[in-house]
Write a protein that holds these residues in place. Structure first.
Motif, PDB file in Angstrom:
ATOM      1  N   GLY A 245       0.834  -1.197   0.000  1.00 31.50           N
ATOM      2  CA  GLY A 245       0.000   0.000   0.000  1.00 31.50           C
ATOM      3  C   GLY A 245       0.867   1.244   0.000  1.00 31.50           C
ATOM      4  O   GLY A 245       1.603   1.490   0.955  1.00 31.50           O
TER       5      GLY A 245
ATOM      6  N   ASP B 263       1.601  -1.592  -4.627  1.00 28.62           N
ATOM      7  CA  ASP B 263       0.320  -0.882  -4.591  1.00 28.62           C
ATOM      8  C   ASP B 263      -0.598  -1.422  -5.677  1.00 28.62           C
ATOM      9  O   ASP B 263      -0.152  -1.739  -6.793  1.00 28.62           O
TER      10      ASP B 263
ATOM     11  N   ILE C 296      -3.144  -0.979   3.445  1.00 30.18           N
ATOM     12  CA  ILE C 296      -3.962  -1.268   2.273  1.00 30.18           C
ATOM     13  C   ILE C 296      -5.212  -0.411   2.183  1.00 30.18           C
ATOM     14  O   ILE C 296      -6.004  -0.549   1.237  1.00 30.18           O
TER      15      ILE C 296
END
Length: 445
Positions: A149, A172, A236
């Motif tokens: 993330g 990501d 996340i």
């Protein structure tokens, strides 16, 4: 004025390019050098400064303002970045009116605080514009950490770990890094593609490898990451959105406000972004305000935020509520959606009036219908795709201390983790603190 401004339905090009450029210009113009000196001169440089306590990243605010006042904005920026590596973005999007500036002694005494956010922007922009990165990596440790993330928490964690000499693989799910800074913040708060520029600047630390388009659960598993890396940090975010749950919510032109904001943020030409003539935004947080204001800026004639509780319960700050009304947005309190009316595409929203009682929120029996050719829902986001074995609490990843999860070697922070205030600055603090804890754990210090 564009001829399509009064066109019914959801259409692009309601305003001209010139009008849109004006509407989406910088919300707060940056200080020049003289203005920064004048603003800095208002600071009392309090010894026990309440503004520091009010800052989630605990920046030494009196120190950096004194450094500006003495003509050394580069030193001021270093003071900021030591605590908050995304100090440039936070200077733009932090609700300073409810954090550091609300605690300012001059706010308490005079009702006019030192403009800390704009001073922070002046200092950080000075260094970033020069292309300077004030940090160097420590000697290589041989340790490798996976950060999943690339939002504020992940970026802050990755930078601090890289600075400590660790290798970082930053994953990501989106095509571009930045998380909500890139996809979820009103365009007028971060002009000139600042989110991407800030990531590019942050990555100059070295030791961070970005892998875009890699989602946990789809392309990565926590088990594999735990095997391949010395530690894992999960940031996340909240990828799911709460369903409106009323009849008609599946109709055309009913969409998530998060998607609306993201589409606008990524549009190369704002004239291509369709918007309704009469827009209703359902929700009471920052996302609702951002969506409503930007609908107006795109040329919608009539924009209403409908919130089911009263004004005091609205999570959007007083400043944001005033900004919305100043831009021509109407805020309707105590209005709970009952159904969306239309024939395939939305035409109106029916609301029930509510009141707060000792037994909770209840409807009064009265209703109101608002015409709407576009409905944007901003009623919260949810955690999705959580790996097995991770303990959850209140729908988020349970953490203790500086982000330690229920699984050994796995940390979490940002919106996906329990705690915090769902603010960029809070996410940065959590990523930074988790990095320090990961470093101490790996190095036995």
């Amino acid at each position: 004025m564009s001829t399509s401004q009064h066109t019914p339905g959801v259409v692009p090009g309601r305003l001209s390019e010139t009008e849109l450029e004006t509407n989406f210009s910088d919300l707060h113009a940056p200080y020049d050098a003289h203005e920064a000196l004048v603003a800095a001169d208002r600071c009392y440089f309090c010894h026990d400064a309440p503004c520091i306590t009010a800052c989630p990243t605990a920046i030494d605010i009196p120190l950096f303002i004194r450094q500006i006042a003495t003509g050394t904005p580069e030193a001021a920026a270093k003071t900021i970045f030591d605590q908050n590596i995304l100090g440039g973005m936070c200077a733009r999007v932090c609700p300073t009116e409810t954090l550091c500036e609300q605690a300012c002694v001059r706010e308490v005494a005079e009702g006019k605080p030192v403009e800390i956010g704009r001073l922070q922007r002046y200092a950080t922009d000075t260094v970033m514009a020069a292309g300077v990165h004030p940090y160097a990596r420590a000697p290589e440790t041989g340790k490798k950490i996976a950060v999943v993330g690339a939002g504020p928490a992940g970026l802050a964690c990755a930078h601090r770990l890289a600075m400590k000499g660790h290798g970082v693989d930053l994953f990501d799910a989106k095509p571009k890094p930045g998380g909500l800074n890139e996809y979820g913040i009103a365009t007028y708060k971060t002009v000139d593609d600042f989110a991407q520029a800030e990531v590019d600047w942050l990555m100059k630390i070295g030791g961070i490898t970005l892998q875009s388009g890699k989602a946990l659960g789809r392309d990565l598993t926590l088990g594999e990451l735990s095997e391949d890396y010395d530690a894992v940090f999960l940031s996340i975010g909240l990828a799911g959105v709460n369903a409106l749950g009323v009849a008609g919510s599946e109709m055309k032109n009913v969409m998530d406000a998060v998607d609306f904001i993201s589409n606008l943020r990524q549009a190369k030409d704002k004239r291509e972004v369709p918007v309704g003539r009469r827009v209703v935004v359902i929700g009471g947080g920052m996302t609702a305000v951002d969506a409503a204001v930007q609908s107006r800026l795109l040329g919608a004639e009539d924009v209403t935020i409908a919130y089911r509780r009263d004004k005091a319960a609205m999570s959007a700050s007083e400043f944001e509520q005033k900004l919305a009304t100043a831009k021509g947005v109407r805020i309707l309190y105590n209005a709970q959606p009952q159904r969306i009316v239309g024939n395939g595409a939305c035409e109106a929203v029916e609301f029930a009036y509510t009141e707060t009682t000792p037994d909770g929120l209840r409807t009064t029996g009265e209703t109101r219908t608002l015409p709407a050719d576009q409905v944007l829902t901003a009623i919260g986001q949810t955690l999705t795709g959580t790996p097995d074995g991770l303990a959850l609490e209140h729908g988020k990843i349970a953490v203790t201390g500086a982000g330690r999860t229920s699984l050994p070697g796995v940390w979490a922070g940002g919106d996906c983790a329990l705690g915090g205030e769902d603010l960029t600055v809070t996410a940065v603090a959590e990523g930074r603190d988790a990095a320090e804890d990961i470093h101490a754990s790996l190095m036995g210090v």
